[in-house]
Design a protein around this motif. Structure first.
Motif, mmCIF file in Angstrom:
data_model
loop_
_atom_site.group_PDB
_atom_site.id
_atom_site.type_symbol
_atom_site.label_atom_id
_atom_site.label_comp_id
_atom_site.label_asym_id
_atom_site.label_seq_id
_atom_site.Cartn_x
_atom_site.Cartn_y
_atom_site.Cartn_z
ATOM 1 N N VAL A 40 29.698 90.206 -28.098
ATOM 2 C CA VAL A 40 28.206 90.163 -27.488
ATOM 3 C C VAL A 40 27.717 88.886 -27.597
ATOM 4 O O VAL A 40 27.850 88.399 -28.930
ATOM 5 N N ILE A 41 27.212 87.953 -26.490
ATOM 6 C CA ILE A 41 27.035 86.791 -26.868
ATOM 7 C C ILE A 41 25.547 86.648 -26.287
ATOM 8 O O ILE A 41 25.186 87.440 -25.338
ATOM 9 N N ASP A 42 24.733 85.863 -27.123
ATOM 10 C CA ASP A 42 23.446 85.511 -26.591
ATOM 11 C C ASP A 42 23.379 84.430 -25.512
ATOM 12 O O ASP A 42 23.713 83.409 -25.610
ATOM 13 N N VAL A 43 22.873 84.736 -24.420
ATOM 14 C CA VAL A 43 23.025 83.734 -23.202
ATOM 15 C C VAL A 43 22.258 82.489 -23.554
ATOM 16 O O VAL A 43 22.548 81.424 -23.268
ATOM 17 N N ALA A 44 20.949 82.576 -23.992
ATOM 18 C CA ALA A 44 20.203 81.335 -24.109
ATOM 19 C C ALA A 44 20.696 80.391 -25.280
ATOM 20 O O ALA A 44 20.755 79.409 -24.779
ATOM 21 N N SER A 45 21.462 80.951 -26.112
ATOM 22 C CA SER A 45 21.932 80.034 -27.102
ATOM 23 C C SER A 45 23.424 79.759 -26.847
ATOM 24 O O SER A 45 23.893 78.680 -27.617
ATOM 25 N N GLY A 46 24.019 80.749 -26.446
ATOM 26 C CA GLY A 46 25.542 80.622 -26.395
ATOM 27 C C GLY A 46 26.418 81.117 -27.527
ATOM 28 O O GLY A 46 27.406 81.175 -27.573
ATOM 29 N N GLN A 47 25.680 81.601 -28.462
ATOM 30 C CA GLN A 47 26.213 82.088 -29.637
ATOM 31 C C GLN A 47 26.663 83.398 -29.816
ATOM 32 O O GLN A 47 26.115 84.640 -28.995
ATOM 33 N N THR A 48 27.881 83.841 -30.258
ATOM 34 C CA THR A 48 28.393 85.163 -30.469
ATOM 35 C C THR A 48 27.576 85.874 -31.579
ATOM 36 O O THR A 48 27.500 85.391 -32.574
ATOM 37 N N VAL A 49 26.690 86.955 -31.306
ATOM 38 C CA VAL A 49 26.026 87.640 -32.100
ATOM 39 C C VAL A 49 26.559 88.869 -32.768
ATOM 40 O O VAL A 49 26.170 89.265 -33.665
ATOM 41 N N GLN A 50 27.707 89.220 -32.201
ATOM 42 C CA GLN A 50 28.670 90.423 -32.588
ATOM 43 C C GLN A 50 29.957 90.569 -32.137
ATOM 44 O O GLN A 50 30.082 90.054 -30.984
#
Length: 556
Positions: A40-50
């Motif tokens: 699961v990736i946060d679109v705004a930051s581009g970071q993988t959150v899970q």
């Protein structure tokens, strides 16, 4: 991926081999499926959150688990379908498994979620589709769980694509079939939408005919083939196969350059022009027959179209070419000797519609042109002054075929719900016959047919005859005869001929149906005494498909 949220673009880190993607309805997160896990990736930051391993709870898995399909619900639940035949529900914030359902002994390949997110359809590699519904654990209770409720076996091979409408489950398989399975609990009354439908062939025209030259042009993905029809000098009875005095002849193969597929093509009635278009370019060729040889010459300096052609149609006298664009307009080209073209005009709907034009029908006298756009609007243009003439009254179904009668200039329209209408172009209104059809209603068996009408033509010897066909039948609609009521059987003509004469007279009505052909790709009249039909037996392409997943059945 579907529709991308608007705003600035973010380059996301690669989560390994990405096999499937899904957006969160809010557009804030994206989930990417891979082998043995998804992220699961946060679109705004581009970071993988899970990062969730789909097999972490399985001890000593003997093979890789491929996540073939994935969906992210508005509640934050991730739904995954994998090669173990499981549909699993995950809490993406905690990374925990909430529910797991094994729907198949082989791979679950595709997922689709209903708009209310209370129903899911799953496609598998066995050809079966399954429905899961979110139902209360106790009657009237608040707690709900996902329950597998309905299995369907309509395909013989992998179901790679599924869609969920408010009233139906839609699936597409490697067996080249599209199946629409209505949800009967969503239907208020029995009608066209409440019937199971199975579509096999594409409804886009892949064959075009040069009547005067007796040529057929066949469209394939990367090339075109031009054939000359055979002929016979013999006559015989119905059902007899006549020997040919001249065999069908393959004249030329025209290959398209580059990797793009051919989108549309057409041959002129005189057989001296061929046009085709890919996704980026439109091409026009001049055909010359020198004795037994055939040569093609590309027409130079063809005006560039932005965007390219979406549909092509030559005029009846082969002097003009109509090119439908993907933005609602129709370009008119004049064909010049010895081999050139000139842009005459661009026809635009007065409403400024930007939907693609997907059907064209010119009149035999060169006076009128009917164009159907993706918003289901039918516009009539006057080709003498290049002006918009009128618009056919709006109808809430897509147009599947249309043609202009050569002597009356009446436009005959077939819709996807099997309705037939006739519109007088000069008078800008429906004809009296069409109004009578609508007041009486068409036969129930006609309206419940699966396959839409794909081609309409007319018998020049009998103006009352309308010839139309779908994938499974050829029909001669005789306007001079009464319409059948629901108590009348719509018999095949071969069956009707076996009845006594008195019984045949009782069955006399407007629909003369012939089902003697194998699935039909194309039909047209070459002249008043000659009909050309192109068949495509289903087994011809089914034998070319890979073997389906073999299932062991009891007793075998």
């Amino acid at each position: 991926m579907g529709c991308e949220p608007t705003g600035s673009h973010t380059e996301l880190p690669s989560p390994g081999r990405v096999l499937c993607l899904s957006w969160h309805p809010s557009g804030t997160h994206i989930v990417a499926g891979s082998i043995d896990f998804f992220r699961v990736i946060d679109v705004a930051s581009g970071q993988t959150v899970q990062r969730i391993m789909v097999n972490h709870h399985v001890e000593k898995a003997k093979r890789e688990c491929v996540v073939w399909a994935i969906a992210l619900l508005s509640s934050g639940t991730v739904v995954s379908a994998d090669s173990f035949g499981r549909v699993q529900f995950w809490d993406w914030e905690l990374g925990t498994l909430a529910e797991s359902h094994t729907v198949s002994t082989s791979a679950a390949l595709s997922l689709a979620v209903s708009e209310k997110e209370d129903s899911i359809i799953v496609g598998t590699s066995t050809g079966a589709t399954y429905q899961l519904q979110l139902l209360p654990v106790n009657l009237g209770g608040q707690e709900k769980r996902w329950v597998r409720t309905k299995p369907f076996q309509f395909h013989s091979h992998d179901v790679r694509a599924v869609a969920h409408s408010p009233t139906a489950l839609i699936s597409g398989g490697l067996d080249a079939q599209l199946v629409i399975r209505p949800l009967m609990e969503k239907m208020q009354k029995k009608g066209y939408d409440a019937v199971l439908r199975k579509f096999t062939f594409p409804h886009r025209r892949l064959v075009s005919c040069a009547r005067k030259a007796r040529l057929l042009l066949f469209q394939f993905s990367q090339y075109l083939e031009l054939w000359r029809l055979g002929s016979t000098e013999e006559t015989g009875k119905d059902g007899e196969v006549l020997s040919l005095c001249r065999m069908p002849e393959h004249l030329v193969q025209l290959k398209s350059k580059g990797p793009e597929h051919i989108y549309c093509s057409c041959v002129s009635p005189c057989g001296t022009w061929i046009g085709y278009s890919t996704a980026s370019r439109f091409h026009l060729y001049r055909v010359r027959c020198d004795g037994d040889g055939v040569s093609l010459r590309k027409v130079p300096k063809v005006p560039k179209l932005l965007p390219p052609a979406y549909q092509l149609q030559f005029s009846a006298n082969s002097d003009s070419l109509f090119v439908a664009s993907a933005r609602g307009s129709v370009h008119v080209f004049q064909l010049l000797e010895p081999g050139g073209c000139k842009h005459l005009h661009t026809l635009q709907p007065p409403s400024g519609c930007s939907e693609a034009v997907y059907l064209l029908a010119p009149s035999a006298d060169g006076h009128w042109l009917a164009a159907v756009s993706g918003d289901w609007a039918i516009h009539i243009y006057n080709l003498k002054c290049f002006k918009h003439h009128c618009m056919v009254p709006a109808y809430n179904c897509a147009v599947s075929a249309l043609a202009i009668h050569p002597s009356t200039n009446n436009l005959v329209i077939a819709y996807s719900d099997q309705q037939l209408l006739e519109f007088s172009i000069p008078e800008k209104q429906y004809t009296s016959w069409s109004r009578a059809v609508q007041s009486r209603g068409l036969h129930r068996a006609w309206l419940e047919r699966d396959s839409p009408i794909t081609h309409i033509t007319f018998n020049p010897k009998n103006p009352a005859h309308i010839l139309l066909h779908d994938t499974y039948l050829l029909c001669v609609l005789d306007k001079s005869l009464p319409l059948p009521d629901d108590s009348t059987l719509l018999m095949n003509q071969s069956t009707l001929k076996q009845l006594p004469e008195t019984a045949r007279k009782r069955q006399l009505h407007a629909f003369k149906i012939c089902k003697k052909f194998q699935p039909l790709l194309f039909m047209d009249l070459l002249d008043e005494n000659c009909l050309v039909v192109v068949e495509r037996p289903i087994m011809d392409f089914k034998t070319q498909l890979p073997l389906p997943v073999q299932q062991k059945k009891f007793g075998t």
